[in-house]
Design a protein around this motif. Structure first.
Motif, PDB file in Angstrom:
ATOM      1  N   LEU A  51       0.810  -1.216   0.000  1.00 15.35           N
ATOM      2  CA  LEU A  51       0.000   0.000   0.000  1.00 15.35           C
ATOM      3  C   LEU A  51       0.844   1.267   0.000  1.00 15.35           C
ATOM      4  CD1 LEU A  51      -3.007  -0.861   2.349  1.00 15.35           C
ATOM      5  CD2 LEU A  51      -3.077  -0.386  -0.107  1.00 15.35           C
ATOM      6  N   HIS A  52       2.021   1.228   0.620  1.00 23.64           N
ATOM      7  CA  HIS A  52       2.882   2.423   0.606  1.00 23.64           C
ATOM      8  C   HIS A  52       3.369   2.706  -0.815  1.00 23.64           C
ATOM      9  CE1 HIS A  52       5.675  -0.928   0.884  1.00 23.64           C
ATOM     10  NE2 HIS A  52       6.653  -0.130   0.529  1.00 23.64           N
ATOM     11  N   PRO A 126      -4.908   8.003   6.767  1.00 26.50           N
ATOM     12  CA  PRO A 126      -4.280   6.726   7.122  1.00 26.50           C
ATOM     13  C   PRO A 126      -3.813   5.973   5.883  1.00 26.50           C
ATOM     14  CG  PRO A 126      -6.662   6.539   7.253  1.00 26.50           C
ATOM     15  CD  PRO A 126      -6.361   7.978   6.909  1.00 26.50           C
ATOM     16  N   ILE A 127      -3.026   4.928   6.102  1.00 27.91           N
ATOM     17  CA  ILE A 127      -2.486   4.179   4.978  1.00 27.91           C
ATOM     18  C   ILE A 127      -2.665   2.677   5.153  1.00 27.91           C
ATOM     19  CG2 ILE A 127      -0.136   4.014   5.924  1.00 27.91           C
ATOM     20  CD1 ILE A 127       0.850   4.521   3.003  1.00 27.91           C
ATOM     21  N   ARG A 134      -5.928   5.250  -1.580  1.00 27.08           N
ATOM     22  CA  ARG A 134      -6.333   5.913  -2.832  1.00 27.08           C
ATOM     23  C   ARG A 134      -6.443   7.415  -2.643  1.00 27.08           C
ATOM     24  NH1 ARG A 134     -10.763   1.403  -4.548  1.00 27.08           N
ATOM     25  NH2 ARG A 134      -9.480   0.258  -6.058  1.00 27.08           N
ATOM     26  N   ARG A 135      -7.028   7.821  -1.496  1.00 25.36           N
ATOM     27  CA  ARG A 135      -7.122   9.258  -1.216  1.00 25.36           C
ATOM     28  C   ARG A 135      -5.733   9.857  -1.079  1.00 25.36           C
ATOM     29  NH1 ARG A 135     -11.051   7.493   2.535  1.00 25.36           N
ATOM     30  NH2 ARG A 135      -9.766   8.114   4.304  1.00 25.36           N
ATOM     31  N   LEU A 136      -4.864   9.133  -0.426  1.00 27.56           N
ATOM     32  CA  LEU A 136      -3.497   9.604  -0.233  1.00 27.56           C
ATOM     33  C   LEU A 136      -2.778   9.749  -1.567  1.00 27.56           C
ATOM     34  CD1 LEU A 136      -1.259  10.346   1.703  1.00 27.56           C
ATOM     35  CD2 LEU A 136      -0.780   7.905   2.007  1.00 27.56           C
ATOM     36  N   ARG A 137      -2.955   8.795  -2.443  1.00 25.04           N
ATOM     37  CA  ARG A 137      -2.342   8.843  -3.766  1.00 25.04           C
ATOM     38  C   ARG A 137      -2.804  10.089  -4.534  1.00 25.04           C
ATOM     39  NH1 ARG A 137      -0.628   4.307  -7.397  1.00 25.04           N
ATOM     40  NH2 ARG A 137      -0.924   4.923  -9.565  1.00 25.04           N
ATOM     41  N   ALA A 233       0.231   6.509  10.411  1.00 16.83           N
ATOM     42  CA  ALA A 233       0.665   5.113  10.377  1.00 16.83           C
ATOM     43  C   ALA A 233       0.993   4.624  11.774  1.00 16.83           C
ATOM     44  CB  ALA A 233       1.877   4.967   9.459  1.00 16.83           C
ATOM     45  N   ALA A 234       0.292   5.153  12.764  1.00 16.30           N
ATOM     46  CA  ALA A 234       0.581   4.843  14.174  1.00 16.30           C
ATOM     47  C   ALA A 234      -0.582   4.094  14.792  1.00 16.30           C
ATOM     48  CB  ALA A 234       0.859   6.126  14.948  1.00 16.30           C
TER      49      ALA A 234
END
Length: 403
Positions: A51-52, A126-127, A134-137, A233-234
């Protein structure tokens, strides 16, 4: 995959199509009289250990179930809302109900942003799951190359995310609640810290985030650092399905089982993967453990159908591996009880090893689809005596061992 199995002598519903559930579904096919139904909320398999990469735009993190599931496994794309143990049915979000003789509870883990940190749920991304990734991308594509990014979480998930972005020239701050990569040995951590420093990652150890703002992170000491994008990521949690079904869980919500992975409340419910807590002492959440736990859960169901005594879980850990961008990585070796040794290798060899282990994770599932019962793993771990080492859950949890 197929739609057969409706009139099989034994019906097994596997809830969750991750590493553990998918392998368990394939392994159950060692008996032709078992009808296997796999329930998953998505139509595609999520390769979580990538995912990262997906978020950073350097790789993909999904696979077609058609390439992973063996003939006879029926895939139902839906969400399980309740296990009715009295009626032996799984109630789905769509309103459907699936009857079962046995359930394999493999719901996995989820992201868990604490409500106690103001703004974290609203402004941090979050990841741990596909949809947030997808939102992060999408957010990363919109950010200028020099925009400051904060990654909260010093476990291997946070490290890999920070390294992936730093490898693209991004300015990254990595916030560790306690120690950087606590699952690694001291020499392994030094190697990791050296790579991060060389690639411009600012590592803040023993740093507590008190607030997340749209454009900044506020720390416990009052320091405010600019952050155009904050990635969380915690810490990881688990779905609440077991508790919602009246089954006993541990404090995090993992299903309480005995050492055969059978629910302490119902011997027709067997758990696997991140959501299992054998004897209240769960194994470390990881892709590494998911496959053997899925296999053992399937074997427990097969034993109960056959009227034989199920075996107890026996899994030895060997260490963990972490990717550092696309050209470097680190392989940390550990004792069978999951405590790190001072032996590791890094650099290009570490990257090659990590890529190989990622590929092997799916290869094992596909092999189980072709040859049910073929999954083997390293045994001789500490269970059921002493607990597995738990220090690596500090910032991290669900994906610490990666694969």
């Amino acid at each position: 995959m197929s739609t057969t199995g409706h009139h099989a002598a034994h019906k097994v519903v596997v809830i969750g199509g991750g590493y553990a559930g998918t392998l368990a579904a394939n392994r159950l096919r060692t008996r032709p009289d078992i009808g296997v139904t796999l329930v998953n909320p998505r139509p595609e398999f999520v390769d979580r250990i990538r995912l990262h990469q997906f978020a950073a735009g350097t790789g993909q993190a999904t696979a077609d179930y058609g390439t992973l599931l063996g003939d006879g496994v029926r895939l139902v794309v839906d969400s399980a809302e309740r296990i009715d143990t009295a009626a032996r049915t799984v109630r789905l979000a769509s309103g459907r109900a699936l009857g079962y003789d046995y359930v394999v509870y493999a719901v996995g883990s989820t992201c868990a942003i604490p409500a106690s940190v103001p703004g974290a749920a609203e402004f941090a991304v979050p990841i741990a799951e596909l949809e947030p990734a997808r939102r992060l991308r999408a957010r990363l594509r919109e950010l200028p190359p020099d925009a400051p990014i904060t990654v909260v979480g010093g476990g291997l998930t946070g490290v890999e995310t920070a390294a992936e972005l730093a490898g693209q020239g991004r300015g990254v701050t990595l916030v560790c609640g306690h120690t950087l990569a606590p699952s690694l040995s001291a020499p392994g951590r030094r190697s990791l810290a050296t790579w991060l420093s060389r690639h411009g990652v600012v590592v803040l150890e023993a740093a507590a985030v008190n607030e997340v703002r749209p454009d900044a992170v506020v720390f416990a000491d009052g320091v405010v650092r600019a952050s155009a994008l904050t990635i969380w990521a915690a810490g990881f949690g688990v779905p609440r399905l077991a508790a919602a079904s009246g089954l006993r869980t541990d404090a995090l919500g993992r299903l309480l089982t005995d050492e055969t992975l059978t629910s302490v409340d119902d011997d027709h419910v067997v758990a696997a993967g991140d959501a299992a807590a054998p004897s209240g002492r769960p194994l470390r959440m990881s892709c590494y453990a998911a496959g053997p736990l899925g296999a053992r859960a399937a074997d427990t169901v097969l034993s109960r159908i056959a009227g034989t005594a199920p075996a107890v879980i026996d899994l030895a850990f060997t260490g963990s591996c972490v990717s550092l961008g696309r050209r470097a990585g680190l392989r940390q070796f550990a004792r069978k009880d999951d405590t790190a040794t001072n032996v590791y290798f890094d650099g290009r060899m570490g990257a090659m090893y990590k890529e190989l282990t990622c590929k092997v994770a799916l290869w094992k599932i596909r092999r189980e689809a072709r040859r049910p019962g073929s999954m083997i793993w390293i045994k001789g771990g500490p269970r059921p005596g002493q607990p597995v080492a738990d220090g690596a859950r500090d910032d991290h949890g669900a994906r610490d061992a990666r694969c």
